[in-house]
Design an enzyme around this catalytic site. Structure first.
Site, PDB file in Angstrom:
ATOM      1  N   ARG A  50      -3.324 -10.300   4.486  1.00  0.00           N
ATOM      2  CA  ARG A  50      -3.716 -10.352   3.069  1.00  0.00           C
ATOM      3  C   ARG A  50      -2.582  -9.735   2.253  1.00  0.00           C
ATOM      4  O   ARG A  50      -2.276  -8.552   2.414  1.00  0.00           O
ATOM      5  CB  ARG A  50      -5.026  -9.583   2.871  1.00  0.00           C
ATOM      6  CG  ARG A  50      -5.586  -9.606   1.459  1.00  0.00           C
ATOM      7  CD  ARG A  50      -6.929  -8.891   1.422  1.00  0.00           C
ATOM      8  NE  ARG A  50      -7.488  -8.889   0.073  1.00  0.00           N
ATOM      9  CZ  ARG A  50      -7.249  -7.968  -0.846  1.00  0.00           C
ATOM     10  NH1 ARG A  50      -6.435  -6.946  -0.557  1.00  0.00           N
ATOM     11  NH2 ARG A  50      -7.809  -8.042  -2.040  1.00  0.00           N
ATOM     12  N   LYS A  89       0.822  -1.211   0.000  1.00  0.00           N
ATOM     13  CA  LYS A  89       0.000   0.000   0.000  1.00  0.00           C
ATOM     14  C   LYS A  89       0.856   1.262   0.000  1.00  0.00           C
ATOM     15  O   LYS A  89       2.056   1.239   0.274  1.00  0.00           O
ATOM     16  CB  LYS A  89      -0.981  -0.039   1.163  1.00  0.00           C
ATOM     17  CG  LYS A  89      -2.036  -1.124   0.951  1.00  0.00           C
ATOM     18  CD  LYS A  89      -3.296  -0.938   1.736  1.00  0.00           C
ATOM     19  CE  LYS A  89      -4.356  -1.936   1.277  1.00  0.00           C
ATOM     20  NZ  LYS A  89      -5.607  -1.833   2.030  1.00  0.00           N
TER      21      LYS A  89
END
Length: 311
Positions: free
Chosen positions: A282, A243
């Protein structure tokens, strides 16, 4: 890769064929390992996801990528057909299902445990029918509240993600007093809706929604203080993989690290999350995070007085 030998008299094989693994019985949620943090592999069947959009343009390439994750040791494969990055275009449920259902069916047939990453109840229902076991709804019921009824009716585990607004508005909705406390309080409000629909507490998995309606600094604050979320009493799924806040951290000469250059930082967060007791992470790169959770699990084991020496 293993290959089949050429038949006698035909000369060397010119196009090695992979050995086909015998499909295993479909994995069940209850069979997941309980002695370590789980690794959920991200499989985006999309043209516009921030990290790997367009990498798997056909069902066959997506299935191959999912199988690589499965054979690398992923506990769950999370299949999504719509990008959730800020500013992403909406995808119709029909198009989403066209992308994901063949992939889900193939991975389940191979023995993988699959979750479906969707905000549409019709897609979630079709995916469950195709063999998926988990609903991963990043909208937090804000797009289709009927998702709660589907989870209640099917009994499927439901990932409740914190997010404000949608893909187009969430970056403007980042005002918090105490980000950890506020996120927990807002998740409690959505959880009450799930309870009202008949969803059982053990079905709910909490995802703090890193990167969704949060600044870089707020993502770090949330990672450092997960206690309010843990106090909700549900499994915790951490999704930090590649991210933007990791890219910012790894900036060199004024240039943020590209998504594919963030896997080492992702694995570091995996190790920390696993040490703190996260149910799952994840991630895009399964191998590095699987190593990280195994190390964290070994470090947390009681010492049994093993005096053997090793090289």
């Amino acid at each position: 890769m293993d290959s089949l030998a050429a038949a006698p008299g035909t000369g060397p094989a010119t196009s090695p064929l992979p050995i086909i693994r015998k499909p295993r019985p479909a994995a069940r949620f209850a069979d997941l390992p309980a002695d370590r943090t789980l690794v959920m592999g991200i499989l985006n069947v999309t043209p516009d996801s921030f990290s790997d959009g367009g990498t798997h343009p056909t069902p066959d390439t997506a299935i191959a990528a999912g199988l690589r994750m499965f054979y690398a040791g992923a506990d769950i494969i999370d299949v999504g057909g719509e990008s959730t990055r800020p500013g992403a275009a909406e995808v119709s449920p029909e198009e989403e299902q066209r992308r994901v259902l063949p992939v889900i069916e193939a991975l389940v047939k191979a023995g993988a445990l699959v979750s479906v990453d969707t905000t549409h109840a019709s897609t979630a229902a079709a995916a469950l029918k195709a063999g998926a076991a988990i609903i991963n709804d990043v909208s937090g019921l804000t797009i289709e509240p009927e998702m709660a009824e589907l989870a209640a009716r099917t009994g499927a585990p439901y990932v409740l993600t914190h997010r404000r607004g949608d893909a187009k508005t969430m970056n403007s909705l980042t005002e918090y007093g105490d980000v950890a406390q506020d996120v927990a309080a807002e998740l409690m409000g959505v959880r009450d809706k799930l309870y009202a629909a008949g969803v059982a507490p053990e079905q709910i998995i909490i995802d703090p929604g890193l990167g969704f309606s949060k600044t870089d600094q707020q993502n770090w604050e949330l990672l450092k203080n997960m206690a309010p979320l843990e106090a909700l009493g549900h499994k915790i799924l951490v999704g930090a993989s590649r991210k933007r806040f990791l890219g910012t951290l790894l900036t060199v000469a004024g240039k943020a690290a590209a998504p594919q250059e963030r896997d080492h930082a992702t694995a570091a967060i995996t190790a920390i999350s696993a040490a703190r007791g996260a149910w799952a992470v994840r991630v895009h790169d399964v191998g590095s995070s699987l190593d990280a959770v195994k190390v964290a699990a070994r470090m947390s084991r009681p010492q049994l007085g093993d005096t053997r020496t090793t090289n």
